[in-house]
Design a protein around this motif. Sequence first.
Motif, PDB file in Angstrom:
ATOM      1  N   GLY A  13       0.776  -1.208   0.000  1.00 20.33           N
ATOM      2  CA  GLY A  13       0.000   0.000   0.000  1.00 20.33           C
ATOM      3  C   GLY A  13       0.817   1.273   0.000  1.00 20.33           C
ATOM      4  O   GLY A  13       0.331   2.314   0.400  1.00 20.33           O
ATOM      5  N   GLY A  14       2.056   1.244  -0.410  1.00 19.89           N
ATOM      6  CA  GLY A  14       2.867   2.433  -0.477  1.00 19.89           C
ATOM      7  C   GLY A  14       3.397   2.902   0.861  1.00 19.89           C
ATOM      8  O   GLY A  14       3.782   4.052   1.008  1.00 19.89           O
ATOM      9  N   VAL A  15       3.434   2.039   1.852  1.00 19.11           N
ATOM     10  CA  VAL A  15       3.941   2.401   3.175  1.00 19.11           C
ATOM     11  C   VAL A  15       5.457   2.281   3.163  1.00 19.11           C
ATOM     12  O   VAL A  15       5.979   1.214   2.850  1.00 19.11           O
ATOM     13  CB  VAL A  15       3.334   1.491   4.258  1.00 19.11           C
ATOM     14  CG1 VAL A  15       3.885   1.832   5.627  1.00 19.11           C
ATOM     15  CG2 VAL A  15       1.833   1.586   4.247  1.00 19.11           C
ATOM     16  N   PRO A  16       6.180   3.352   3.503  1.00 19.69           N
ATOM     17  CA  PRO A  16       7.644   3.270   3.513  1.00 19.69           C
ATOM     18  C   PRO A  16       8.128   2.240   4.528  1.00 19.69           C
ATOM     19  O   PRO A  16       7.700   2.228   5.677  1.00 19.69           O
ATOM     20  CB  PRO A  16       8.087   4.675   3.934  1.00 19.69           C
ATOM     21  CG  PRO A  16       6.937   5.552   3.625  1.00 19.69           C
ATOM     22  CD  PRO A  16       5.719   4.707   3.782  1.00 19.69           C
ATOM     23  N   GLY A  17       9.007   1.353   4.068  1.00 23.19           N
ATOM     24  CA  GLY A  17       9.582   0.329   4.931  1.00 23.19           C
ATOM     25  C   GLY A  17       8.755  -0.931   5.035  1.00 23.19           C
ATOM     26  O   GLY A  17       9.149  -1.862   5.730  1.00 23.19           O
ATOM     27  N   ALA A  18       7.615  -1.002   4.362  1.00 27.13           N
ATOM     28  CA  ALA A  18       6.753  -2.172   4.472  1.00 27.13           C
ATOM     29  C   ALA A  18       7.348  -3.380   3.765  1.00 27.13           C
ATOM     30  O   ALA A  18       7.023  -4.512   4.108  1.00 27.13           O
ATOM     31  CB  ALA A  18       5.376  -1.870   3.902  1.00 27.13           C
ATOM     32  N   ASN A  19       8.232  -3.172   2.804  1.00 29.01           N
ATOM     33  CA  ASN A  19       8.814  -4.294   2.070  1.00 29.01           C
ATOM     34  C   ASN A  19      10.198  -4.671   2.593  1.00 29.01           C
ATOM     35  O   ASN A  19      10.900  -5.452   1.956  1.00 29.01           O
ATOM     36  CB  ASN A  19       8.892  -3.961   0.581  1.00 29.01           C
ATOM     37  CG  ASN A  19       9.721  -2.729   0.316  1.00 29.01           C
ATOM     38  OD1 ASN A  19      10.039  -1.973   1.224  1.00 29.01           O
ATOM     39  ND2 ASN A  19      10.064  -2.517  -0.934  1.00 29.01           N
TER      40      ASN A  19
END
Length: 67
Positions: free
Chosen positions: A24-30
Amino acid sequence: MLSRRLVRNFMTSAIRRSGDDNHGGVPGANLPFDIRNRYKLTAYFILYFGSGIAIPYLIVRHQLLKS
């Protein structure tokens, strides 16, 4: 005109294929570690970089004590 359409279709399909949409475009989610807890992240960095710096010295110490 046809080449512009082909380039546009290629770019949109490349963007669509470029990974999971679960984040969902959350920084650091990947990332494989959590970046929200600053103390845990600091400990991970110290262990990771500290082990890379300390291992050669520990190997030399082991070799010197062995002989």
